[in-house]
Write an enzyme that holds these catalytic residues in place. Structure first.
Site, PDB file in Angstrom:
ATOM      1  N   THR A 308      62.420  47.360  -6.901  1.00  0.00           N
ATOM      2  CA  THR A 308      61.252  46.751  -6.192  1.00  0.00           C
ATOM      3  C   THR A 308      59.861  47.648  -6.692  1.00  0.00           C
ATOM      4  O   THR A 308      58.767  46.945  -6.602  1.00  0.00           O
ATOM      5  CB  THR A 308      61.396  46.373  -4.691  1.00  0.00           C
ATOM      6  OG1 THR A 308      61.703  47.912  -4.541  1.00  0.00           O
ATOM      7  CG2 THR A 308      62.351  45.347  -4.447  1.00  0.00           C
ATOM      8  N   GLU A 309      60.180  48.952  -7.077  1.00  0.00           N
ATOM      9  CA  GLU A 309      58.638  49.732  -6.936  1.00  0.00           C
ATOM     10  C   GLU A 309      59.066  50.778  -8.106  1.00  0.00           C
ATOM     11  O   GLU A 309      58.628  51.935  -7.820  1.00  0.00           O
ATOM     12  CB  GLU A 309      58.701  50.311  -5.737  1.00  0.00           C
ATOM     13  CG  GLU A 309      58.558  49.346  -4.534  1.00  0.00           C
ATOM     14  CD  GLU A 309      58.088  49.970  -3.242  1.00  0.00           C
ATOM     15  OE1 GLU A 309      57.650  51.218  -3.269  1.00  0.00           O
ATOM     16  OE2 GLU A 309      58.480  49.444  -2.026  1.00  0.00           O
ATOM     17  N   LEU A 310      59.399  50.306  -9.313  1.00  0.00           N
ATOM     18  CA  LEU A 310      59.958  51.230 -10.384  1.00  0.00           C
ATOM     19  C   LEU A 310      58.599  51.937 -11.041  1.00  0.00           C
ATOM     20  O   LEU A 310      57.532  51.290 -11.188  1.00  0.00           O
ATOM     21  CB  LEU A 310      60.703  50.677 -11.602  1.00  0.00           C
ATOM     22  CG  LEU A 310      61.161  51.337 -12.642  1.00  0.00           C
ATOM     23  CD1 LEU A 310      62.159  52.560 -12.234  1.00  0.00           C
ATOM     24  CD2 LEU A 310      61.863  50.370 -13.805  1.00  0.00           C
TER      25      LEU A 310
END
Length: 400
Positions: A308-310
């Site tokens: 989700t937040e790479l």
């Protein structure tokens, strides 16, 4: 950006174990607890050793397809958080065009601090803009987050009590989800609900305000409220700190798995685990065994997995851009090779698309004052080796 907004944003990645400084001290030093943990308990190779290991890797990409096209061919959704606020985003047509061409998914922030400034007042200015933009450009939208212990307006602590906590929580979730019903692909319903810090609960569930007044059932309440408000939306539990091979991460993985098992056994309408995946460029080589096992265990619960937040922190990497970009690319490729081998992983979202807009630029500054380069595109929207690494990972991933 206000000083208060920045202070709250700087505390987003909170992860520590006994013996490490308090959140206040760490925030003052502009260090996240997750980074402090990493540098205390993980022995890094020298930069020379890491670079030598990477010399034979060319990051060659075949063809000119975008990241979203490469991902889609394997049944994976690729997206990026715009990071820019609605005003900056509206003025930057070049960036908007790049995001639409490269991405199929885009998260939209729905933080309490920005969306509910008063107990009886909601402000949807920003999210309305982004949802409209996404809808017009046929992007899948992700809402982030509905419930989070951070980034709360002051009125919450002053107003919420045991008697009104459930009503305030359910009203908040219901109001936001109903507004965008049918327009949001997935919601991060609860964000960072696990805390393995000193003095933690035995089950690892964070001692948040909602936990204090509603107990652990607050998670189930939030999920069920969201599901009722929009039965078509995919509901996600989102957290961080599960990727690396070290003691703190072992505890975090165990606590998250226990929470997921609890939710599933309760019949909670949860679709996926969201893994934030804020990586470190100076962790090489990536040791995958425990992470692979964790992904397998999550999938065995019947859950999908969403990255989700790479992004990749390059604070301690060499100043030389060629060397730094190579190390950042290696972090992306090594991690995604492992993550995408698990077919339960259905999406990858980078926390930003271009170095023009990245939360990492706002703190943990490099000692040499060089600009950070954590994302697939540089400030001029030119693809970097990180783009190649992500593209290669999609190309090599098995089909879903």
């Amino acid at each position: 950006m206000s000083k208060l907004y920045l202070q709250r944003l700087l505390s987003r990645r909170q992860f520590f174990i006994g013996g490490i400084s308090t959140a206040t001290a760490i925030a003052t030093l502009f260090l996240t607890k997750l980074q402090v943990l990493s540098y205390l308990i993980y022995p890094f190779k020298s930069e020379a050793g890491k670079l030598a290991d990477l010399q034979s890797r060319k990051f060659v990409v075949v063809g000119k397809k975008s990241l979203q096209q490469r991902a889609r061919s394997k049944g994976i959704i690729y997206g990026a958080f715009p990071e820019a606020d609605d005003r900056k985003f509206a003025k930057d047509s070049e960036f908007r065009s790049k995001l639409v061409s490269e991405c199929k998914m885009m998260p939209v922030g729905t933080y309490w601090y920005t969306h509910r400034p008063k107990p009886d007042t909601f402000d949807f200015t920003s999210s309305d803009y982004f949802v409209k933009f996404g809808t017009e450009n046929k992007l899948l939208m992700r809402g982030h987050p509905l419930v989070w212990h951070e980034f709360l307006p002051d009125w919450v602590a002053a107003t919420v009590t045991k008697d009104n906590a459930k009503q305030i929580l359910t009203n908040h979730v219901e109001t936001i989800v109903k507004r965008y019903a049918g327009k949001i692909h997935s919601w991060d319903v609860v964000n960072e609900g696990i805390d393995i810090s000193k003095g933690r609960r035995a089950d690892g569930i964070r001692n948040s305000l909602w936990m204090k007044f509603l107990g652990a059932d607050y998670l189930d309440i939030a999920f069920r409220t969201a599901a009722k408000a929009d039965p078509r939306a995919k509901l996600v539990y989102n957290d961080f700190g599960v990727e690396y091979d070290s003691a703190g991460y072992d505890e975090k993985r165990e606590a998250i798995l226990n929470l997921l098992q609890r939710l599933k056994s309760n019949g909670t309408p949860i679709y996926a685990l969201g893994i934030q995946s804020h990586l470190f460029g100076d962790r090489h080589p990536f040791k995958p065994r425990k992470f692979q096992e964790f992904l397998k265990n999550v999938a065995s619960l019947g859950l999908k997995i969403m990255i989700t937040e790479l992004d990749v922190e390059d604070r301690h990497l060499p100043k030389d851009i060629a060397q730094r970009d190579r190390l950042v690319a290696a972090a992306y490729e090594d991690y995604l090779a492992v993550a995408l081998a698990q077919k339960a992983v259905v999406s990858v979202t980078t926390w930003g698309l271009s170095d023009r807009y990245t939360w990492l630029a706002g703190h943990n500054f490099r000692a040499d004052k060089a600009e950070k380069r954590p994302l697939p595109f540089d400030r001029n929207l030119k693809p970097k080796l990180a783009w190649n690494a992500i593209a290669r990972a999609f190309d090599r991933a098995p089909k879903r």
